[in-house]
Motif scaffolding. Structure first.
Motif, PDB file in Angstrom:
ATOM      1  N   GLY A  78       0.792  -1.226   0.000  1.00 36.17           N
ATOM      2  CA  GLY A  78       0.000   0.000   0.000  1.00 36.17           C
ATOM      3  C   GLY A  78       0.821   1.271   0.000  1.00 36.17           C
ATOM      4  N   GLU A  79       1.829   1.348   0.851  1.00 32.17           N
ATOM      5  CA  GLU A  79       2.651   2.559   0.926  1.00 32.17           C
ATOM      6  C   GLU A  79       3.443   2.775  -0.355  1.00 32.17           C
ATOM      7  OE1 GLU A  79       2.450   5.012   3.180  1.00 32.17           O
ATOM      8  OE2 GLU A  79       0.798   3.786   3.951  1.00 32.17           O
ATOM      9  N   ILE A  80       3.968   1.700  -0.911  1.00 30.99           N
ATOM     10  CA  ILE A  80       4.708   1.788  -2.179  1.00 30.99           C
ATOM     11  C   ILE A  80       3.773   2.259  -3.287  1.00 30.99           C
ATOM     12  CG2 ILE A  80       5.838   0.396  -3.986  1.00 30.99           C
ATOM     13  CD1 ILE A  80       6.888  -1.394  -1.651  1.00 30.99           C
ATOM     14  N   ARG A  81       2.574   1.672  -3.344  1.00 29.96           N
ATOM     15  CA  ARG A  81       1.639   2.017  -4.412  1.00 29.96           C
ATOM     16  C   ARG A  81       1.118   3.446  -4.288  1.00 29.96           C
ATOM     17  NH1 ARG A  81      -2.277  -2.909  -5.611  1.00 29.96           N
ATOM     18  NH2 ARG A  81      -2.943  -1.456  -7.200  1.00 29.96           N
ATOM     19  N   LYS A  82       0.989   3.951  -3.066  1.00 26.65           N
ATOM     20  CA  LYS A  82       0.593   5.363  -2.890  1.00 26.65           C
ATOM     21  C   LYS A  82       1.650   6.277  -3.498  1.00 26.65           C
ATOM     22  CE  LYS A  82      -1.792   4.733   1.497  1.00 26.65           C
ATOM     23  NZ  LYS A  82      -1.776   5.070   2.938  1.00 26.65           N
ATOM     24  N   LYS A  83       2.928   5.986  -3.227  1.00 20.98           N
ATOM     25  CA  LYS A  83       4.026   6.803  -3.772  1.00 20.98           C
ATOM     26  C   LYS A  83       4.064   6.696  -5.300  1.00 20.98           C
ATOM     27  CE  LYS A  83       6.949   6.916   0.278  1.00 20.98           C
ATOM     28  NZ  LYS A  83       6.895   5.893   1.280  1.00 20.98           N
ATOM     29  N   GLU A  84       3.849   5.487  -5.813  1.00 21.57           N
ATOM     30  CA  GLU A  84       3.830   5.295  -7.268  1.00 21.57           C
ATOM     31  C   GLU A  84       2.691   6.085  -7.902  1.00 21.57           C
ATOM     32  OE1 GLU A  84       5.728   0.766  -7.298  1.00 21.57           O
ATOM     33  OE2 GLU A  84       3.558   1.039  -7.518  1.00 21.57           O
ATOM     34  N   LEU A  85       1.544   6.107  -7.250  1.00 14.96           N
ATOM     35  CA  LEU A  85       0.399   6.870  -7.759  1.00 14.96           C
ATOM     36  C   LEU A  85       0.727   8.356  -7.817  1.00 14.96           C
ATOM     37  CD1 LEU A  85      -2.572   7.104  -8.641  1.00 14.96           C
ATOM     38  CD2 LEU A  85      -3.166   7.240  -6.207  1.00 14.96           C
ATOM     39  N   GLU A  86       1.338   8.867  -6.772  1.00 14.16           N
ATOM     40  CA  GLU A  86       1.709  10.283  -6.754  1.00 14.16           C
ATOM     41  C   GLU A  86       2.716  10.601  -7.863  1.00 14.16           C
ATOM     42  OE1 GLU A  86       2.926  11.430  -2.813  1.00 14.16           O
ATOM     43  OE2 GLU A  86       0.862  11.325  -2.053  1.00 14.16           O
ATOM     44  N   GLN A  87       3.689   9.706  -8.081  1.00 12.27           N
ATOM     45  CA  GLN A  87       4.678   9.917  -9.155  1.00 12.27           C
ATOM     46  C   GLN A  87       3.991   9.917 -10.516  1.00 12.27           C
ATOM     47  OE1 GLN A  87       7.279   6.608  -8.408  1.00 12.27           O
ATOM     48  NE2 GLN A  87       8.612   7.760  -7.029  1.00 12.27           N
ATOM     49  N   SER A  88       3.083   8.974 -10.708  1.00  9.83           N
ATOM     50  CA  SER A  88       2.365   8.871 -11.970  1.00  9.83           C
ATOM     51  C   SER A  88       1.524  10.123 -12.215  1.00  9.83           C
ATOM     52  CB  SER A  88       1.477   7.615 -11.945  1.00  9.83           C
ATOM     53  OG  SER A  88       0.736   7.505 -13.123  1.00  9.83           O
ATOM     54  N   CYS A  89       0.814  10.555 -11.200  1.00  7.32           N
ATOM     55  CA  CYS A  89      -0.009  11.756 -11.324  1.00  7.32           C
ATOM     56  C   CYS A  89       0.850  12.984 -11.622  1.00  7.32           C
ATOM     57  CB  CYS A  89      -0.844  11.962 -10.061  1.00  7.32           C
ATOM     58  SG  CYS A  89      -2.205  10.779  -9.910  1.00  7.32           S
ATOM     59  N   PHE A  90       1.996  13.082 -10.953  1.00  6.93           N
ATOM     60  CA  PHE A  90       2.913  14.197 -11.202  1.00  6.93           C
ATOM     61  C   PHE A  90       3.301  14.264 -12.685  1.00  6.93           C
ATOM     62  CE2 PHE A  90       7.242  15.866 -11.606  1.00  6.93           C
ATOM     63  CZ  PHE A  90       7.060  17.145 -11.092  1.00  6.93           C
ATOM     64  N   LEU A  91       3.628  13.102 -13.267  1.00  6.26           N
ATOM     65  CA  LEU A  91       3.975  13.061 -14.699  1.00  6.26           C
ATOM     66  C   LEU A  91       2.816  13.507 -15.582  1.00  6.26           C
ATOM     67  CD1 LEU A  91       6.079   9.818 -15.227  1.00  6.26           C
ATOM     68  CD2 LEU A  91       6.778  12.162 -15.620  1.00  6.26           C
ATOM     69  N   LEU A  92       1.590  13.313 -15.087  1.00  9.47           N
ATOM     70  CA  LEU A  92       0.405  13.702 -15.851  1.00  9.47           C
ATOM     71  C   LEU A  92      -0.047  15.125 -15.532  1.00  9.47           C
ATOM     72  CD1 LEU A  92      -1.553  10.334 -15.540  1.00  9.47           C
ATOM     73  CD2 LEU A  92      -0.372  11.213 -17.573  1.00  9.47           C
ATOM     74  N   GLY A  93       0.724  15.822 -14.688  1.00  9.27           N
ATOM     75  CA  GLY A  93       0.400  17.204 -14.365  1.00  9.27           C
ATOM     76  C   GLY A  93      -0.589  17.365 -13.223  1.00  9.27           C
ATOM     77  N   ILE A  94      -0.777  16.324 -12.439  1.00 15.22           N
ATOM     78  CA  ILE A  94      -1.708  16.366 -11.305  1.00 15.22           C
ATOM     79  C   ILE A  94      -0.885  16.476 -10.029  1.00 15.22           C
ATOM     80  CG2 ILE A  94      -3.523  15.120 -10.055  1.00 15.22           C
ATOM     81  CD1 ILE A  94      -3.965  13.547 -12.769  1.00 15.22           C
ATOM     82  N   PRO A  95      -1.027  17.578  -9.290  1.00 15.32           N
ATOM     83  CA  PRO A  95      -0.237  17.736  -8.067  1.00 15.32           C
ATOM     84  C   PRO A  95      -0.680  16.757  -6.978  1.00 15.32           C
ATOM     85  CG  PRO A  95      -1.752  19.579  -8.333  1.00 15.32           C
ATOM     86  CD  PRO A  95      -1.875  18.730  -9.569  1.00 15.32           C
ATOM     87  N   ALA A  96       0.251  16.396  -6.104  1.00 20.44           N
ATOM     88  CA  ALA A  96      -0.039  15.459  -5.010  1.00 20.44           C
ATOM     89  C   ALA A  96      -1.185  15.953  -4.139  1.00 20.44           C
ATOM     90  CB  ALA A  96       1.218  15.231  -4.176  1.00 20.44           C
ATOM     91  N   SER A  97      -1.336  17.264  -4.034  1.00 20.75           N
ATOM     92  CA  SER A  97      -2.414  17.823  -3.215  1.00 20.75           C
ATOM     93  C   SER A  97      -3.800  17.506  -3.793  1.00 20.75           C
ATOM     94  CB  SER A  97      -2.244  19.336  -3.068  1.00 20.75           C
ATOM     95  OG  SER A  97      -2.268  19.961  -4.344  1.00 20.75           O
ATOM     96  N   ASP A  98      -3.849  17.136  -5.059  1.00 24.94           N
ATOM     97  CA  ASP A  98      -5.124  16.774  -5.702  1.00 24.94           C
ATOM     98  C   ASP A  98      -5.365  15.268  -5.719  1.00 24.94           C
ATOM     99  OD1 ASP A  98      -5.670  19.423  -6.132  1.00 24.94           O
ATOM    100  OD2 ASP A  98      -5.214  19.405  -8.274  1.00 24.94           O
ATOM    101  N   VAL A  99      -4.477  14.502  -5.096  1.00 28.87           N
ATOM    102  CA  VAL A  99      -4.615  13.045  -5.053  1.00 28.87           C
ATOM    103  C   VAL A  99      -5.132  12.649  -3.675  1.00 28.87           C
ATOM    104  CG1 VAL A  99      -3.391  10.836  -5.211  1.00 28.87           C
ATOM    105  CG2 VAL A  99      -2.726  12.745  -6.695  1.00 28.87           C
ATOM    106  N   THR A 100      -6.236  11.919  -3.667  1.00 26.39           N
ATOM    107  CA  THR A 100      -6.811  11.436  -2.414  1.00 26.39           C
ATOM    108  C   THR A 100      -6.806   9.918  -2.423  1.00 26.39           C
ATOM    109  OG1 THR A 100      -8.268  13.362  -2.283  1.00 26.39           O
ATOM    110  CG2 THR A 100      -8.866  11.453  -0.937  1.00 26.39           C
ATOM    111  N   VAL A 101      -6.201   9.329  -1.413  1.00 24.01           N
ATOM    112  CA  VAL A 101      -6.178   7.879  -1.279  1.00 24.01           C
ATOM    113  C   VAL A 101      -7.059   7.525  -0.084  1.00 24.01           C
ATOM    114  CG1 VAL A 101      -4.761   5.842  -0.800  1.00 24.01           C
ATOM    115  CG2 VAL A 101      -3.876   7.673  -2.265  1.00 24.01           C
TER     116      VAL A 101
END
Length: 180
Positions: A8-31
């Motif tokens: 879970g913790e690894i996948r949360k970080k991966e999601l944030e990295q993926s979103c960052f590449l797509l132009g979505i800031p971490a503040s807009d990601v809710t897990v």
């Protein structure tokens, strides 16, 4: 939280990295990490609980468009199907339907296609253009590469079949959707 394999913790970080590449800031990601909503491809989530989470998120963030899976979940994943069921439940419930109208929120569902169409990549464009749908997105070569880079951020999930998916799946470049 994506904890099916205790990652879970690894996948949360991966999601944030993926979103960052797509132009979505971490503040807009809710897990959402809730014991009654486990990451498990065989578990259907509680419709009312999930619908409440989704509606709360829509209201809190003034969201006017939700894109989700259809009843097939693209891959038959029970969690994906649960998202569709929850939105359909909320959208079809009269009080919530009125609320969605007041909020100006639309729901688009991603069309699940058969296995043949899923893996013919760009060759599915003519058929996708001919078949009825409410929205059709065809990515450019540059956008498709950006999507692949974002997928590669999910290293913990990049099993052999996901590499095939990234190479041949129409979903990497073609997405047809319908209004709920």
């Amino acid at each position: 939280s994506g904890n099916y394999y205790n990652q879970g913790e690894i996948r949360k970080k991966e999601l944030e990295q993926s979103c960052f590449l797509l132009g979505i800031p971490a503040s807009d990601v809710t897990v959402i990490d809730h014991r009654d909503l486990p990451d498990n491809p065989a578990v259907e989530w509680d419709t009312r609980l999930l619908a409440a989470f989704v509606l709360e998120h829509i209201e809190a963030n003034n969201i006017n468009l939700v894109v989700t899976f259809d009843a097939g979940g693209v891959s038959g994943h029970a969690n994906h199907i649960s998202l569709y069921t929850a939105l359909r439940y909320k959208y079809c419930c009269f009080e919530i339907f009125i609320l969605f109208l007041c909020l100006g929120c639309c729901v688009l569902v991603l069309e699940s296609v058969n296995l043949f169409r899923k893996y013919i990549s760009i060759l599915d464009v003519p058929l996708s253009c001919l078949l009825p749908r409410d929205a059709l997105f065809i990515l450019t070569e540059e956008e498709t590469e950006q999507a692949r880079r974002a997928m590669r951020c999910h290293r913990s999930q990049l099993l052999w079949f996901r590499h095939i998916y990234m190479l041949f799946s129409r979903y990497m470049m073609i997405n047809s959707l319908r209004l709920l």
